[in-house]
Every structure is written in structure tokens, then in C-alpha cells.
Motif scaffolding. Structure first.
Motif, short mmCIF file in Angstrom:
data_model
loop_
_atom_site.label_atom_id
_atom_site.label_comp_id
_atom_site.label_asym_id
_atom_site.label_seq_id
_atom_site.Cartn_x
_atom_site.Cartn_y
_atom_site.Cartn_z
N ALA A 83 4.22 -7.89 7.04
CA ALA A 83 5.06 -8.39 5.95
C ALA A 83 5.45 -7.24 5.02
O ALA A 83 4.63 -6.35 4.74
N ARG A 84 6.65 -7.26 4.53
CA ARG A 84 7.10 -6.20 3.61
C ARG A 84 6.24 -6.16 2.36
O ARG A 84 5.99 -5.10 1.79
N SER A 85 5.75 -7.33 1.95
CA SER A 85 4.92 -7.39 0.74
C SER A 85 3.60 -6.64 0.90
O SER A 85 2.96 -6.31 -0.09
N SER A 86 3.19 -6.38 2.15
CA SER A 86 1.93 -5.67 2.37
C SER A 86 2.03 -4.20 1.99
O SER A 86 1.01 -3.53 1.79
N GLY A 87 3.25 -3.67 1.93
CA GLY A 87 3.43 -2.25 1.66
C GLY A 87 3.21 -1.37 2.87
O GLY A 87 3.28 -0.14 2.76
N TYR B 135 5.65 0.56 8.27
CA TYR B 135 6.64 0.10 9.24
C TYR B 135 7.54 -0.97 8.64
O TYR B 135 8.69 -1.14 9.07
N ALA B 136 7.03 -1.68 7.66
CA ALA B 136 7.84 -2.69 6.96
C ALA B 136 8.59 -2.10 5.78
O ALA B 136 9.75 -2.44 5.53
N ALA B 137 7.95 -1.20 5.05
CA ALA B 137 8.52 -0.69 3.81
C ALA B 137 9.39 0.55 3.99
O ALA B 137 10.31 0.80 3.20
N HIS B 138 9.11 1.34 5.04
CA HIS B 138 9.83 2.61 5.22
C HIS B 138 10.16 2.82 6.70
O HIS B 138 9.76 3.83 7.30
#
Length: 287
Positions: free
Chosen positions: A177-181, A184-187
Motif C-alpha cells: 500500500a502507498r500508505s506504508s511508505g 516500490y509503492a512510494a518511489h
């Protein structure tokens, strides 16, 4: 079955250590000479040591250390992130490693963009959450594996090194999840791409961060520096500081290609030797 007390006074069951010790962990002698100062790193299965305690002359008393038995020799044991799931596992591994005359443990605390200790830089690894795949990323398991390894390892005289995969940034089929930081999700733009511009997919293995990107190098320096400042580790063991040659040729980010053209005046397919030299230099470049 014998047992021993952990640092909280609990009794942990142990199975007898074979005597004499197997050849791969036996104290060097006339038939296996090693010069003083030799570092013998053994990729032994730490999970096996979780069920291999000491007995008789192979046991350690509290206050006695592995180094009392080895002099200038060093024997190193890799403890991967799959070898422990609880504080009791870590305590058992440390005691048995010392009883088996190991002097150092390389304790893995980073696999692929998640960590096995509380960090403000990367999220908790999902392996300790009890949740499968990406769903477990960021869940605090309620204990600190690295702090536990340092406490239990130092208790028995072991040197404890933090062992981290460097460039793997994620693994598994689902994205976190993007909220996890998680990176692979955030960058996603920090990850390697092939010559056709396709981002490396993790699948059943890792997807790699691109060391040619300054922000990747800065992130990793921040992560490792934070760990070294906060924990009294005896060393930092870095793995996967390389390109994923098993999966093809990567590092074709547009910015990376622009940097290559400025240096060498051409494209990688026309200058293959220069391209290899350029990529090697990115692996060792300072942040």
C-alpha cells in the motif's frame, strides 16, 4: 531435554550439541590449520542452531563467552530473516552459535525495502506480522529483532553485525500500500528499467533500486547511517551491491542514459565497454 535461561529468566528448551563438533565448526588443529586472524565465514543454517544446544564441555556458563575458546580465530554465521520469528528464536540462535564456537553472527535486518527493527526511514517487514505478502508491511510486531540479537549475542560474547540487502527494493507479486511508505509503492521511479523502458518486476524474486540515481544513494546512506547511530552493532554486512544480471540488463532510466551520453558521447549499445565501466562506477559512487 536441557534448557537455559534467557535474559528474562525464562527457560528455553535445547537439544544436545553433537560431540565431537562437526568438522565445519570444529576448532582448528593440526589436521585443519588456519592462521591467526583468518576469518572463516560459514553460510550455515541458523535455524538448525535454534535446535542445537550445548552439553557438557561444549556448554557456556553465564559470563563465559565464545571468544574464550577461539583466540584470534573468527567464525561467522549468517542468520537470515527467515531463521527467526520470535525473541525466543533469536535468544536460542545466539546461545547455540556461541556454544558451537562461532564468534560473530551476521544478523539480517533488511531484505527488500523493509526492515526488522523500528525505523523512521523504511517500514517494518511483513514477515513478522503474521500477515502474508504486502498486507503485512508496516505492522509493528511488538519486539525489536536487532535489539534482541545485540542483547543476547553480546550476553554470550558474540560480535553482532547488522546484515542488510542493499539494492533489492521489493519482492513478491503484490505491491504494498502507498500508505506504508514502502519504496516500490512510494518511489517506483527509483527502480531499475530495462532497455525498452520497462520497470523491473519483482515476481518471484527481487526488483532492484537503481544506484545510478542520486536519491537512491542518499536514501540508502540515510538508512544505514541511522542504524549505525542508533544500535551498538559490531559491524555492518552489506549484500546485493550489484546489478541483477540473472534477470537481464538494467539501468536504462532516461536520466541515467543522459548522464552516460554526457560522459562518453554515445549510447550503451554502441559503447558496451564504457557502459559496463559506467555502471560499475555507479555501484561505488558516493551519495
Amino acid at each position: 531435554m536441557p534448557d537455559y535461561p534467557d535474559s528474562h529468566g525464562r527457560r528455553l528448551p535445547l537439544m544436545p550439541l553433537p560431540h565431537p563438533l562437526p568438522r565445519f565448526i570444529r576448532t582448528p588443529g593440526p589436521t585443519h590449520p588456519l592462521r591467526p586472524g583468518t576469518v572463516l565465514c560459514l553460510a550455515a543454517l541458523a535455524g538448525l542452531l535454534a535446535a542445537m544446544p550445548a552439553r557438557g564441555q561444549n556448554s557456556l556458563a553465564l559470563g563465559q563467552t565464545a571468544l574464550d575458546h577461539t583466540g584470534a580465530f573468527r567464525r561467522c554465521l549468517w542468520v537470515t530473516r527467515w531463521d527467526y520469528a520470535s525473541p525466543e528464536d533469536v535468544a536460542r540462535i545466539c546461545y547455540n552459535a556461541a556454544s558451537a564456537r562461532f564468534t560473530d553472527i551476521l544478523f539480517q535486518v533488511r531484505g527488500a525495502g523493509t526492515v526488522f527493527y523500528p525505523s523512521a526511514v523504511e517500514p517494518w517487514a511483513g514477515e513478522l506480522s503474521g500477515r502474508s505478502g504486502a498486507a503485512g508491511v508496516g505492522w509493528d510486531p511488538g519486539w525489536d529483532p536487532l535489539a534482541t540479537a545485540l542483547r543476547e549475542g553480546h550476553r554470550w560474547g558474540l560480535r553482532v553485525h547488522a546484515y542488510l540487502n542493499v539494492l533489492p527494493g521489493w519482492s513478491g507479486g503484490d505491491a504494498p500500500a502507498r500508505s506504508s511508505g514502502q519504496l516500490y509503492a512510494a518511489h517506483r521511479d527509483w527502480f531499475m528499467v530495462d532497455s525498452r523502458g520497462r520497470t523491473m518486476r519483482p515476481g518471484d524474486w527481487y526488483t532492484f533500486l537503481d544506484p545510478a540515481l542520486p536519491e537512491v544513494r542518499a536514501h540508502l546512506a540515510r538508512l544505514f547511517g541511522d542504524l549505525a547511530r542508533r544500535y551498538p552493532v559490531d559491524g555492518v554486512h552489506l549484500d546485493y551491491i550489484r546489478y541483477p544480471h540473472e534477470k537481464g540488463s538494467f539501468s536504462y532510466q532516461p536520466r541515467v542514459l543522459d548522464a552516460f551520453r554526457r560522459l562518453f558521447g554515445g549510447k550503451p549499445d554502441r559503447l558496451p565497454n564504457e557502459w559496463m565501466e559506467f555502471r560499475r562506477s555507479q555501484v561505488t559512487a558516493a551519495p
